[in-house]
Design an enzyme around this catalytic site. Structure first.
Site, mmCIF file in Angstrom:
data_model
loop_
_atom_site.group_PDB
_atom_site.id
_atom_site.type_symbol
_atom_site.label_atom_id
_atom_site.label_comp_id
_atom_site.label_asym_id
_atom_site.label_seq_id
_atom_site.Cartn_x
_atom_site.Cartn_y
_atom_site.Cartn_z
ATOM 1 N NE ARG A 23 -1.530 -1.437 3.689
ATOM 2 C CZ ARG A 23 -1.698 -1.294 4.991
ATOM 3 N NH1 ARG A 23 -2.848 -0.868 5.468
ATOM 4 N NH2 ARG A 23 -0.739 -1.577 5.836
ATOM 5 C CD GLN A 46 3.209 28.895 14.615
ATOM 6 O OE1 GLN A 46 2.740 29.555 15.524
ATOM 7 N NE2 GLN A 46 3.955 29.410 13.664
ATOM 8 C CG HIS A 61 15.734 32.763 8.792
ATOM 9 N ND1 HIS A 61 14.907 32.144 7.884
ATOM 10 C CD2 HIS A 61 16.302 33.797 8.127
ATOM 11 C CE1 HIS A 61 14.971 32.783 6.730
ATOM 12 N NE2 HIS A 61 15.820 33.785 6.846
ATOM 13 C CE LYS A 71 13.312 27.869 13.386
ATOM 14 N NZ LYS A 71 13.983 28.628 12.328
ATOM 15 C CE1 TYR A 131 9.896 26.756 10.882
ATOM 16 C CE2 TYR A 131 9.847 26.008 8.608
ATOM 17 C CZ TYR A 131 9.816 27.032 9.534
ATOM 18 O OH TYR A 131 9.687 28.324 9.108
ATOM 19 C CD GLU A 142 12.384 37.910 11.202
ATOM 20 O OE1 GLU A 142 12.244 37.092 10.302
ATOM 21 O OE2 GLU A 142 11.788 39.010 11.242
ATOM 22 C CE LYS A 168 12.838 38.605 7.473
ATOM 23 N NZ LYS A 168 11.568 38.035 7.877
ATOM 24 C CG ASP A 169 17.028 35.387 4.220
ATOM 25 O OD1 ASP A 169 16.527 35.929 5.230
ATOM 26 O OD2 ASP A 169 16.724 34.245 3.849
#
Length: 182
Positions: A23, A46, A61, A71, A131, A142, A168-169
């Site tokens: 299966r 989350q 990050h 994480k 994650y 951040e 941004k990075d």
């Protein structure tokens, strides 16, 4: 479930026991009791998911205290090079990084504890990454480090002409310029 320690204290690689038959397959991606038995005691609150195409580098990050995040990273589709950088100043491996290929095929997961910067590069045509985190996102907490920092010298396994990085990075500081700690 096999839980392997890496050369960086508290950073572990998890390989589930996979049960295959005609299966398809079944495996436990997360089992709180087994994690706790192995000293991995986070209260995940989350799940986050990203989808990216080949050449994308996301990271490096992190969030600083009191919103630092642990994480548990895995790949649902495709293949990535997952990278964690130890930013715990009192650690013997401060400034060192660990990288591992995570894929839908190998089903491995990387448990990234508090005190690490995290990022990944997409090695396949596309990749979906899931994650779990143990803390909510907080914009004021951040932080990040440039993916191409010379001090860290991370080999993202991507041809430089293929690299795709967010604006941004691109403006993140280098490792030598960070002014925060855990």
């Amino acid at each position: 479930m096999i839980i392997e320690k890496t050369f960086i204290k508290d950073l572990v690689l998890i390989t589930p026991a996979v049960f295959n038959d005609e299966r398809g397959f079944f495996f436990e991606a997360y089992n709180q009791a087994k994690f706790h038995e192995n000293g991995i005691k986070y209260n995940f609150i989350q799940d986050n998911q990203s989808f990216s195409k080949r050449g994308v580098i996301r990271g490096l990050h992190l969030q600083i205290n009191p919103f630092a995040q642990a994480k548990l990273v895995r790949v649902l589709q495709g293949e990535i090079l997952d990278v964690a950088v130890d930013l715990r100043k009192n650690s013997a491996t401060y400034g060192q990084h660990f990288s591992v290929v995570l894929s839908a095929e190998n089903k491995k997961q990387l448990m990234v504890p508090h005190g690490f910067a995290h990022g990944f590069s997409v090695l396949s045509e596309t990749a979906s990454v899931l994650y779990k985190v143990d803390q909510v996102y907080n914009k004021d907490s951040e932080r990040g480090i440039r993916y191409d920092d010379a001090t860290l010298a991370i080999d993202w396994q991507i041809n430089p002409s293929e690299v795709i990085v967010s604006e941004k990075d691109l403006v993140l500081p280098g490792f030598e310029d960070i002014d925060w700690e855990f």
